[in-house]
Design a protein around this motif. Structure first.
Motif, PDB file in Angstrom:
ATOM      1  N   SER A 142       0.864  -1.186   0.000  1.00  0.00           N
ATOM      2  CA  SER A 142       0.000   0.000   0.000  1.00  0.00           C
ATOM      3  C   SER A 142       0.903   1.239   0.000  1.00  0.00           C
ATOM      4  CB  SER A 142      -0.899  -0.042   1.239  1.00  0.00           C
ATOM      5  OG  SER A 142      -0.143  -0.373   2.393  1.00  0.00           O
ATOM      6  N   PRO A 143       0.330   2.457  -0.106  1.00  0.00           N
ATOM      7  CA  PRO A 143       1.185   3.652   0.010  1.00  0.00           C
ATOM      8  C   PRO A 143       1.953   3.631   1.344  1.00  0.00           C
ATOM      9  CG  PRO A 143      -0.991   4.265  -0.795  1.00  0.00           C
ATOM     10  CD  PRO A 143      -1.070   2.813  -0.424  1.00  0.00           C
ATOM     11  N   ASN A 144       3.156   4.235   1.363  1.00  0.00           N
ATOM     12  CA  ASN A 144       4.055   4.170   2.526  1.00  0.00           C
ATOM     13  C   ASN A 144       3.346   4.457   3.850  1.00  0.00           C
ATOM     14  OD1 ASN A 144       6.115   3.701   0.726  1.00  0.00           O
ATOM     15  ND2 ASN A 144       6.890   5.810   0.747  1.00  0.00           N
ATOM     16  N   SER A 145       2.480   5.462   3.852  1.00  0.00           N
ATOM     17  CA  SER A 145       1.867   5.890   5.113  1.00  0.00           C
ATOM     18  C   SER A 145       0.868   4.868   5.644  1.00  0.00           C
ATOM     19  CB  SER A 145       1.168   7.238   4.928  1.00  0.00           C
ATOM     20  OG  SER A 145       0.162   7.108   3.939  1.00  0.00           O
ATOM     21  N   LEU A 146       0.449   3.913   4.811  1.00  0.00           N
ATOM     22  CA  LEU A 146      -0.528   2.907   5.247  1.00  0.00           C
ATOM     23  C   LEU A 146       0.124   1.587   5.641  1.00  0.00           C
ATOM     24  CD1 LEU A 146      -3.275   3.571   2.526  1.00  0.00           C
ATOM     25  CD2 LEU A 146      -3.019   4.641   4.778  1.00  0.00           C
ATOM     26  N   HIS A 147       1.445   1.456   5.409  1.00  0.00           N
ATOM     27  CA  HIS A 147       2.130   0.201   5.739  1.00  0.00           C
ATOM     28  C   HIS A 147       1.880  -0.198   7.192  1.00  0.00           C
ATOM     29  CE1 HIS A 147       5.452   0.612   2.375  1.00  0.00           C
ATOM     30  NE2 HIS A 147       4.234   0.471   1.891  1.00  0.00           N
TER      31      HIS A 147
END
Lengths: 331, 331
Positions: free
Chosen positions: A73-78
């Motif tokens: 997922s996008p970095n902030s959702l990892h």
């Protein structure tokens, strides 16, 4: 063979799934997307009808035929995806950078200590590349390292959209994008793997109006030498990477995806250390991860988890040095 | 044809004399050395029996058949040699870096204002190289420059002597040696020529115990972009130099002595801009200087003298930033 399911439907997920298929390292049982048709499309495109398309995260993570969740997922959702997977008793492979803040790493570290049977691996694919490993071997053989210049700078096609007024995830502080977190992380991984945790790290970044870093120059200070990192997403560079040992030089054509490795013994004499490359750049990584899970190789899991923590620490030091703020900092 | 005489008997003087012979740009009338046999040896080696070997500086500088003095003494002696030549009514070509401190430049500038018929040219040979000029032309044609990485790092054979406890001039603060003044100056020349005087300049240097800089990373800050400079004398690098224009890249194999120049229009498409190189790397420079003197080209003299001052200014800003002290600072 362990069962794997994926979160994310971008190009890297596609390449990861193709690597699983090509290497037969994992069995693909689930593909998750918030939009079910996207998940199904991926299954159809890759001819893996045995896999189930999921659009409910809880159902996906509760599946009995799922051992490992691949998070892209996008970095902030990892962080939230990794945490949810672990709390459902699943192992995780998460794309780099695994976490945005050090608090995120520490929280996952706490959960892992409570669940010693579970493991998280960060997908730093280049560390498992045959040419990278050839370079590593030579670096260990040098009598002393005197410095290094590591470079990874590619013009991103999404920078055209960004200049046109859009904000793709990779150029957004909301999603923890930018040059450091997207490409710099490759160089930091190599530096920390080869030389350990630096004593001090500084980053001089060229930023866009929204605060995202477009390119820059970082410096990692070690006891006896320094490492320069050059990376960016708004310019196209062809710089090789080099590790210096006085008269000798370890040279890689492209640290992100090396295909030529040389040891120079002077200005005009070199030894070719190159190895054949796999067509899919994730195959070496997928094979290595598959072996770790098959053998329950606790020493390797611990080694790479520590590396994840050190890289996370350097990323955050560099980000602080260049005063780059992400929305994740507020959590 | 103007008459030239030389101060210094090291390799660069030999190459300069050979360039004069090959190009017939200047007539060599005098060769000065504190040791007359060294001067005579050079005359004999190069088959220029018409030249006189001098060991008395005042006699040498007073010679009627001498128009231009080429100064290639150690860096810290340039100032006194240039000043003496001017006060004897001679023009000067001086090896880079022409001067150590800004005070030295200012003093020579004052003398030149009193003697408008005399000129000083700094021998920044790469600026007259056909491949450098091909690069310059492309850089001017770019719609915008977004950054640059300029590199020049060569392991010096004299570093072996230095490590063995000797102190060759080029690794001595007494003679204003070190990586910045010996090789960094090439990169600063290119940056100032291409982009003008930077707003701010910083240098992070790796130093030896005697205070000399062995290698390092400098950063020149301009209004709209930054330039990274990588240079050193204790490590061997093969880094090219690059000027970025978003998707496009100007690429030189070796800025110190370029033989390949390319404009990349994307990751895999390039235009070859290379020109044939002269065998002797000083021939283009000697021809250019000869034309300036023959035509009394005041605009060119003024242009290059200003460039000398700007490069001197940047060198001293970088030196201050890395806290490198030279004996010349005490004069």
């Amino acid at each position: 063979m362990a069962n794997v399911g994926t979160i994310g439907t971008s190009q890297i997920t596609r390449t990861f799934l193709q690597a699983c298929i090509a290497s037969r390292a994992f069995k693909i049982t689930h593909v998750y997307s918030r939009t079910k048709t996207k998940a199904q499309q991926l299954i159809d495109d890759l001819f893996i009808p045995q896999a189930t398309a999921d659009d409910d995260l809880d159902n996906f993570l509760s599946a009995a035929d799922l051992d490992i969740v691949y998070v892209a997922s996008p970095n902030s959702l990892h962080f939230q995806d990794v945490k949810a997977a672990l709390l459902h008793g699943k192992n995780v492979i998460v794309e780099k950078p695994a976490f945005v803040t050090t608090a995120e790493y520490q929280e996952i570290d706490r959960i892992l200590k409570e669940h010693p049977e579970l493991h998280v691996l960060e997908a730093a694919r280049h560390l498992f590349d045959a040419n990278y490993l050839a370079a590593s071997e030579q670096i260990k053989a040098f009598p002393e390292v005197t410095g290094a210049t590591l470079a990874y700078m590619k013009y991103s096609s999404r920078f055209d959209d960004f200049k046109a007024g859009k904000e793709p995830n990779i150029f957004s502080t909301k999603f923890a994008g930018g040059a450091l977190y997207d490409l710099g992380v490759y160089l930091i991984y190599a530096a920390v793997d080869w030389f350990g945790l630096p004593k001090q790290s500084t980053y001089s970044a060229t930023k866009a109006a929204n605060g995202i870093d477009l390119h820059g120059l970082a410096r990692l200070h070690y006891d006896d030498f320094d490492v320069a990192l050059i990376f960016g997403k708004d310019q196209q560079s062809f710089l090789p990477s080099e590790v210096y040992a006085a008269r000798q030089t370890l040279w890689l054509d492209n640290l992100g995806q090396p295909s030529i490795v040389r040891r120079y013994d002077g200005p005009a004499v070199f030894q070719d250390l190159s190895k054949p490359s796999t067509e899919n750049p994730l195959v070496d990584e997928v094979n290595a991860f598959s072996l770790m899970f098959a053998n329950r190789d606790e020493a390797q899991f611990a080694h790479y988890w520590q590396l994840t923590g050190q890289v996370n620490q350097v990323l955050n030091q560099l980000r602080a040095s260049a005063q780059i703020k992400f929305e994740s900092d507020q959590n």
